[in-house]
Write a protein that holds these residues in place. Structure first.
Motif, PDB file in Angstrom:
ATOM      1  N   MET A 114     -15.568   5.973   4.817  1.00 28.20           N
ATOM      2  CA  MET A 114     -14.926   5.010   3.929  1.00 28.20           C
ATOM      3  C   MET A 114     -13.767   4.309   4.643  1.00 28.20           C
ATOM      4  SD  MET A 114     -14.977   6.748   0.335  1.00 28.20           S
ATOM      5  CE  MET A 114     -14.225   5.518  -0.419  1.00 28.20           C
ATOM      6  N   PRO A 115     -13.681   2.863   4.398  1.00 27.90           N
ATOM      7  CA  PRO A 115     -12.702   2.189   5.117  1.00 27.90           C
ATOM      8  C   PRO A 115     -11.280   2.534   4.485  1.00 27.90           C
ATOM      9  CG  PRO A 115     -13.824   0.937   3.486  1.00 27.90           C
ATOM     10  CD  PRO A 115     -14.527   2.125   3.797  1.00 27.90           C
ATOM     11  N   THR A 116     -10.315   3.269   5.380  1.00 30.58           N
ATOM     12  CA  THR A 116      -9.014   3.398   4.953  1.00 30.58           C
ATOM     13  C   THR A 116      -8.138   2.197   4.944  1.00 30.58           C
ATOM     14  OG1 THR A 116      -8.366   3.894   7.115  1.00 30.58           O
ATOM     15  CG2 THR A 116      -8.979   5.895   5.792  1.00 30.58           C
ATOM     16  N   TYR A 117      -8.728   1.141   5.570  1.00 27.47           N
ATOM     17  CA  TYR A 117      -8.136  -0.227   5.881  1.00 27.47           C
ATOM     18  C   TYR A 117      -6.651  -0.272   6.428  1.00 27.47           C
ATOM     19  CZ  TYR A 117      -7.519  -0.126   0.832  1.00 27.47           C
ATOM     20  OH  TYR A 117      -7.133   0.252  -0.539  1.00 27.47           O
ATOM     21  N   ARG A 118      -6.184   1.030   6.950  1.00 37.99           N
ATOM     22  CA  ARG A 118      -4.914   1.151   7.483  1.00 37.99           C
ATOM     23  C   ARG A 118      -3.949   0.041   6.848  1.00 37.99           C
ATOM     24  NH1 ARG A 118      -9.153  -0.215   9.876  1.00 37.99           N
ATOM     25  NH2 ARG A 118      -8.718  -2.265  10.373  1.00 37.99           N
ATOM     26  N   PHE A 119      -3.728   0.392   5.739  1.00 38.62           N
ATOM     27  CA  PHE A 119      -2.769  -0.591   4.823  1.00 38.62           C
ATOM     28  C   PHE A 119      -1.718   0.138   4.401  1.00 38.62           C
ATOM     29  CE2 PHE A 119      -2.428  -2.757   0.393  1.00 38.62           C
ATOM     30  CZ  PHE A 119      -1.884  -4.064   1.209  1.00 38.62           C
ATOM     31  N   THR A 120      -0.604  -0.232   4.977  1.00 36.75           N
ATOM     32  CA  THR A 120       0.721   0.770   4.702  1.00 36.75           C
ATOM     33  C   THR A 120       1.770  -0.106   4.099  1.00 36.75           C
ATOM     34  OG1 THR A 120       1.330   0.077   6.936  1.00 36.75           O
ATOM     35  CG2 THR A 120       0.196   2.205   6.692  1.00 36.75           C
ATOM     36  N   VAL A 121       1.385  -1.139   3.843  1.00 35.51           N
ATOM     37  CA  VAL A 121       2.562  -2.004   3.163  1.00 35.51           C
ATOM     38  C   VAL A 121       3.061  -1.771   1.831  1.00 35.51           C
ATOM     39  CG1 VAL A 121       1.019  -3.790   2.144  1.00 35.51           C
ATOM     40  CG2 VAL A 121       3.316  -4.494   3.208  1.00 35.51           C
ATOM     41  N   SER A 122       4.392  -1.830   1.407  1.00 35.68           N
ATOM     42  CA  SER A 122       4.736  -1.337   0.086  1.00 35.68           C
ATOM     43  C   SER A 122       4.278  -2.629  -0.963  1.00 35.68           C
ATOM     44  CB  SER A 122       6.281  -1.505   0.279  1.00 35.68           C
ATOM     45  OG  SER A 122       7.019  -1.474  -1.029  1.00 35.68           O
ATOM     46  N   PRO A 123       4.165  -2.156  -1.982  1.00 36.41           N
ATOM     47  CA  PRO A 123       3.890  -3.111  -3.270  1.00 36.41           C
ATOM     48  C   PRO A 123       4.925  -4.094  -3.295  1.00 36.41           C
ATOM     49  CG  PRO A 123       3.345  -0.883  -3.990  1.00 36.41           C
ATOM     50  CD  PRO A 123       4.065  -0.847  -2.640  1.00 36.41           C
ATOM     51  N   ALA A 124       5.990  -3.583  -3.142  1.00 37.78           N
ATOM     52  CA  ALA A 124       7.265  -4.972  -3.235  1.00 37.78           C
ATOM     53  C   ALA A 124       7.082  -5.841  -2.354  1.00 37.78           C
ATOM     54  CB  ALA A 124       8.657  -4.123  -3.203  1.00 37.78           C
ATOM     55  N   ALA A 125       6.555  -5.613  -1.047  1.00 34.52           N
ATOM     56  CA  ALA A 125       6.146  -6.740  -0.122  1.00 34.52           C
ATOM     57  C   ALA A 125       5.073  -7.805  -0.376  1.00 34.52           C
ATOM     58  CB  ALA A 125       6.012  -6.022   1.405  1.00 34.52           C
ATOM     59  N   CYS A 126       4.483  -7.329  -1.260  1.00 34.96           N
ATOM     60  CA  CYS A 126       3.188  -8.297  -1.807  1.00 34.96           C
ATOM     61  C   CYS A 126       3.390  -9.246  -2.911  1.00 34.96           C
ATOM     62  CB  CYS A 126       1.836  -7.516  -2.393  1.00 34.96           C
ATOM     63  SG  CYS A 126       1.379  -6.022  -1.395  1.00 34.96           S
ATOM     64  N   ALA A 127       3.084 -10.617  -2.511  1.00 33.58           N
ATOM     65  CA  ALA A 127       3.351 -11.704  -3.634  1.00 33.58           C
ATOM     66  C   ALA A 127       2.100 -11.383  -4.637  1.00 33.58           C
ATOM     67  CB  ALA A 127       3.335 -12.861  -2.911  1.00 33.58           C
ATOM     68  N   ASN A 128       2.393 -11.969  -5.617  1.00 36.47           N
ATOM     69  CA  ASN A 128       1.394 -12.033  -6.877  1.00 36.47           C
ATOM     70  C   ASN A 128      -0.046 -12.376  -6.431  1.00 36.47           C
ATOM     71  OD1 ASN A 128       3.136 -10.916  -8.624  1.00 36.47           O
ATOM     72  ND2 ASN A 128       3.572 -12.948  -9.346  1.00 36.47           N
TER      73      ASN A 128
END
Length: 181
Positions: A114-128
């Motif tokens: 399954m893709p882990t998509y190497r996604f390590t960003v914090s939720p706070a760094a994401c815009a709506n």
């Protein structure tokens, strides 16, 4: 984002364009001479190439996401080594960004099931309006040929980061405590 946001309809059309990628995507990259046991190693370098080509394809798909020609001053731009990978940015003023897309290529026949998509960003760094888009790909002749893509998985980046954090804090910890992996 809220449906009253001035770019909400554009945001929806961009997602439609992402879902339509397989019909528009074309690559000039050709792979040959890789052993079946080593093909998974292509996910990194070829994934970056696919990301670049997805950005070019999105810009060619402008009639799908800019149906009323309201965003002629904007284009998709890939930002290597930063979050998000792709932004819809005003050409004349690089500071004006409408939305971002964390774009990940995922080789369908890779070792990870399954893709882990190497996604390590914090939720706070994401815009709506930021999205994560995992683009599954394979080679035209299974172990050689040109890459082609399948319909991507698309989700809100912040939601994905929150779910990942929840998993790491609760579900994974519970599995470790019981010895179940």
């Amino acid at each position: 984002p809220n449906s009253t946001w001035q770019h909400y309809e554009l945001w929806l059309r961009v997602q439609d364009a992402l879902r339509a990628l397989p019909a528009y995507f074309a690559s000039k990259t050709t792979i040959d001479g890789i052993l079946a046991t080593d093909i998974f190693t292509l996910n990194g370098p070829l994934g970056a190439t696919i990301e670049e080509q997805v950005v070019a394809t999105l810009n060619l798909m402008r009639p799908l996401w800019d149906t009323n020609k309201e965003y002629q001053a904007y284009s998709f731009v890939r930002q290597s080594q930063t979050f998000p990978d792709v932004v819809l940015r005003k050409k004349t003023n690089g500071q004006e960004i409408i939305l971002g897309i964390e774009l990940k290529g995922w080789y369908l026949l890779g070792k990870e099931k399954m893709p882990t998509y190497r996604f390590t960003v914090s939720p706070a760094a994401c815009a709506n309006a930021d999205l994560i888009c995992v683009v599954p790909w394979a080679l035209s002749n299974v172990l050689a040929g040109t890459p082609f893509v399948f319909q991507p998985w698309i989700e809100l980046a912040r939601y994905s980061a929150e779910k990942r954090n929840y998993y790491w804090e609760h579900e994974r910890a519970a599995k470790g405590a019981t010895g179940v992996t």
